[in-house]
Design a protein around this motif. Structure first.
Motif, PDB file in Angstrom:
ATOM      1  N   UNK A  25       0.837  -1.196   0.000  1.00 12.57           N
ATOM      2  CA  UNK A  25       0.000   0.000   0.000  1.00 12.57           C
ATOM      3  C   UNK A  25       0.872   1.247   0.000  1.00 12.57           C
ATOM      4  N   UNK A  26       0.478   2.228  -0.789  1.00 13.04           N
ATOM      5  CA  UNK A  26       1.156   3.520  -0.798  1.00 13.04           C
ATOM      6  C   UNK A  26       0.485   4.463   0.202  1.00 13.04           C
ATOM      7  N   UNK A  27       1.183   5.570   0.503  1.00 18.89           N
ATOM      8  CA  UNK A  27       0.707   6.527   1.501  1.00 18.89           C
ATOM      9  C   UNK A  27       0.427   7.905   0.908  1.00 18.89           C
ATOM     10  N   UNK A  28       0.290   8.000  -0.407  1.00 23.48           N
ATOM     11  CA  UNK A  28       0.158   9.312  -1.047  1.00 23.48           C
ATOM     12  C   UNK A  28      -1.036  10.101  -0.510  1.00 23.48           C
ATOM     13  N   UNK A  29      -2.164   9.411  -0.307  1.00 15.42           N
ATOM     14  CA  UNK A  29      -3.351  10.119   0.190  1.00 15.42           C
ATOM     15  C   UNK A  29      -3.156  10.603   1.626  1.00 15.42           C
ATOM     16  N   UNK A  30      -2.430   9.831   2.434  1.00 12.59           N
ATOM     17  CA  UNK A  30      -2.168  10.252   3.813  1.00 12.59           C
ATOM     18  C   UNK A  30      -1.191  11.426   3.841  1.00 12.59           C
ATOM     19  N   UNK A  31      -0.231  11.425   2.934  1.00  8.83           N
ATOM     20  CA  UNK A  31       0.687  12.561   2.838  1.00  8.83           C
ATOM     21  C   UNK A  31      -0.086  13.846   2.555  1.00  8.83           C
ATOM     22  N   UNK A  32      -1.048  13.776   1.633  1.00  8.50           N
ATOM     23  CA  UNK A  32      -1.847  14.960   1.296  1.00  8.50           C
ATOM     24  C   UNK A  32      -2.670  15.437   2.485  1.00  8.50           C
ATOM     25  N   UNK A  33      -3.197  14.474   3.252  1.00  6.46           N
ATOM     26  CA  UNK A  33      -4.072  14.826   4.371  1.00  6.46           C
ATOM     27  C   UNK A  33      -3.308  15.334   5.594  1.00  6.46           C
ATOM     28  N   UNK A  34      -2.124  14.745   5.868  1.00 10.81           N
ATOM     29  CA  UNK A  34      -1.430  15.058   7.125  1.00 10.81           C
ATOM     30  C   UNK A  34      -0.121  15.818   6.936  1.00 10.81           C
ATOM     31  N   UNK A  35       0.300  15.992   5.687  1.00  6.89           N
ATOM     32  CA  UNK A  35       1.398  16.908   5.370  1.00  6.89           C
ATOM     33  C   UNK A  35       2.714  16.533   6.065  1.00  6.89           C
ATOM     34  N   UNK A  36       3.139  15.270   5.955  1.00  6.39           N
ATOM     35  CA  UNK A  36       4.433  14.856   6.493  1.00  6.39           C
ATOM     36  C   UNK A  36       5.451  14.708   5.353  1.00  6.39           C
ATOM     37  N   UNK A  37       6.731  14.706   5.699  1.00  4.19           N
ATOM     38  CA  UNK A  37       7.762  14.429   4.697  1.00  4.19           C
ATOM     39  C   UNK A  37       7.667  12.953   4.321  1.00  4.19           C
ATOM     40  N   UNK A  38       7.552  12.681   3.048  1.00  2.00           N
ATOM     41  CA  UNK A  38       7.254  11.334   2.551  1.00  2.00           C
ATOM     42  C   UNK A  38       8.374  10.900   1.608  1.00  2.00           C
ATOM     43  N   UNK A  39       9.101   9.866   1.999  1.00  3.01           N
ATOM     44  CA  UNK A  39      10.242   9.398   1.213  1.00  3.01           C
ATOM     45  C   UNK A  39       9.979   7.978   0.741  1.00  3.01           C
ATOM     46  N   UNK A  40      10.151   7.766  -0.554  1.00  2.00           N
ATOM     47  CA  UNK A  40      10.002   6.422  -1.134  1.00  2.00           C
ATOM     48  C   UNK A  40      11.398   5.879  -1.399  1.00  2.00           C
ATOM     49  N   UNK A  41      11.718   4.809  -0.705  1.00  2.00           N
ATOM     50  CA  UNK A  41      13.080   4.288  -0.741  1.00  2.00           C
ATOM     51  C   UNK A  41      13.071   2.797  -0.493  1.00  2.00           C
ATOM     52  N   UNK A  42      14.124   2.116  -0.908  1.00  2.00           N
ATOM     53  CA  UNK A  42      14.267   0.695  -0.604  1.00  2.00           C
ATOM     54  C   UNK A  42      15.255   0.459   0.530  1.00  2.00           C
ATOM     55  N   UNK A  43      15.813   1.567   1.059  1.00  2.00           N
ATOM     56  CA  UNK A  43      16.861   1.431   2.072  1.00  2.00           C
ATOM     57  C   UNK A  43      16.759   2.576   3.074  1.00  2.00           C
ATOM     58  N   UNK A  44      16.186   2.296   4.240  1.00  2.00           N
ATOM     59  CA  UNK A  44      16.043   3.327   5.262  1.00  2.00           C
ATOM     60  C   UNK A  44      17.414   3.815   5.732  1.00  2.00           C
ATOM     61  N   UNK A  45      18.378   2.869   5.808  1.00  2.00           N
ATOM     62  CA  UNK A  45      19.666   3.235   6.400  1.00  2.00           C
ATOM     63  C   UNK A  45      20.692   3.741   5.393  1.00  2.00           C
ATOM     64  N   UNK A  46      20.243   4.291   4.277  1.00  2.00           N
ATOM     65  CA  UNK A  46      21.182   4.973   3.383  1.00  2.00           C
ATOM     66  C   UNK A  46      21.696   6.220   4.099  1.00  2.00           C
ATOM     67  N   UNK A  47      22.904   6.679   3.785  1.00  2.00           N
ATOM     68  CA  UNK A  47      23.432   7.894   4.453  1.00  2.00           C
ATOM     69  C   UNK A  47      22.479   9.078   4.370  1.00  2.00           C
TER      70      UNK A  47
END
Length: 321
Positions: free
Chosen positions: A59-81
């Motif tokens: 599931x994607x979070x695009x609609x929640x980003x629009x509603x709650x206005x958080x920084x939204x990053x799409x990535x395959x690696x959380x621990x990238x520098x």
């Protein structure tokens, strides 16, 4: 008062990572709790869509980003520098990692005061992959969901809270996931006041009571018609949508089976033999028979039994292998 923590407790800084349908409901709930209690979601991670499509129940979070206005990053690696730098910038109080596609590093766990996850079993039972699917395959009658502290082990962290529920004989993986989601929402709502007071529970898991599930793949959905009708029925329930479905082969084409029922028909035919077609599509198994009610050839539309029998001229005596 319901919102008393707004005035006398600090505003929590929240991060979130996930990609599953459970993740979406948890993120929605957490976003609403932040509004209610005066907290804020600072940063959210989801996997890149092309990668996400390879995971069941993505599931994607695009609609929640629009509603709650958080920084939204799409990535395959959380621990990238780059991502670690962003996380450190926010000095998070809680980082929720719910429905992420792999174990995270200690560096990520240490990025916030608390790193918290969910697991769709009653830990320490069913650590590891696909607990809901395995519970149905094993014909278990009890399930649950656990809110717990993440560590670098596989679902080994201290428990915060759990919700139990019954798994009915007719429940599919979708039904059990919905029960898990209900439990997740209730736990988040019940525990948020304790988050605000910095009184987050820690109940150590009893490792001697632990069990571990191996990772499942698409090929694990292949039906062995020599097994009993009950075993095959359980496999079909465990792998139906949003998972890839159980499958077999008919006329050298991949046949995906989404819904079935136990049949009380009797037959001396070999396992995998179609013994009735038309309105009912019944197949002989190693013990008993099973009725196939929703199915399709790979890449083609889903059919009920009558439509499938008519469209593909299915006759008794044909063999599904």
């Amino acid at each position: 008062m319901k919102n008393s923590y707004k005035k006398d407790k600090k505003s929590l800084k929240i991060g979130f990572a996930g990609s599953h349908i459970l993740s979406w409901f948890c993120l929605k709930t957490i976003s609403e709790l932040c509004k209610e209690y005066g907290d804020s979601i600072k940063i959210v991670f989801n996997v890149e869509p092309k990668k996400g499509e390879a995971y069941s129940a993505f599931n994607e979070f695009n609609n929640l980003e629009s509603e709650y206005n958080f920084e939204h990053i799409k990535t395959n690696k959380i621990d990238s520098p780059e991502n670690l730098k962003k996380l450190k910038k926010y000095n998070l109080d809680i980082f929720f990692i719910i429905g992420w596609h792999k174990i995270v590093s200690q560096e990520v766990i240490d990025i916030a005061s608390y790193c918290i996850g969910m697991h769709t079993s009653l830990l320490p039972k069913d650590r590891g992959s696909a607990p809901v699917n395995w519970q149905i395959i094993r014909k278990e009658s009890k399930g649950g969901i656990t809110l717990f502290h993440l560590d670098i082990g596989v679902d080994t962290g201290d428990i915060i809270a759990q919700k139990k529920f019954k798994i009915l004989e007719t429940d599919t993986c979708k039904d059990v996931h919905e029960k898990s989601i209900l439990g997740a929402i209730k736990m988040l709502r019940e525990e948020w006041p304790f988050f605000k007071k910095n009184e987050i529970k820690r109940i150590p898991q009893i490792n001697s009571h632990a069990s571990f599930n191996k990772r499942r793949n698409v090929n694990d959905g292949k039906i062995d018609w020599n097994k009993s009708n009950i075993d095959i029925y359980s496999l079909i329930k465990a792998t139906t949508s949003p998972y890839p479905g159980s499958f077999s082969f008919l006329n050298n084409k991949k046949l995906i089976i989404w819904v079935s029922k136990i049949s009380h028909k009797k037959s001396l035919e070999a396992p995998g033999t179609i013994i009735e077609s038309g309105k009912n599509l019944i197949v002989k198994t190693g013990v008993g028979c099973i009725k196939l009610t929703k199915l399709n050839f790979e890449g083609e539309p889903e059919c009920n039994a009558e439509l499938f029998s008519l469209l593909y001229d299915i006759k008794p005596g044909m063999i599904i292998s």
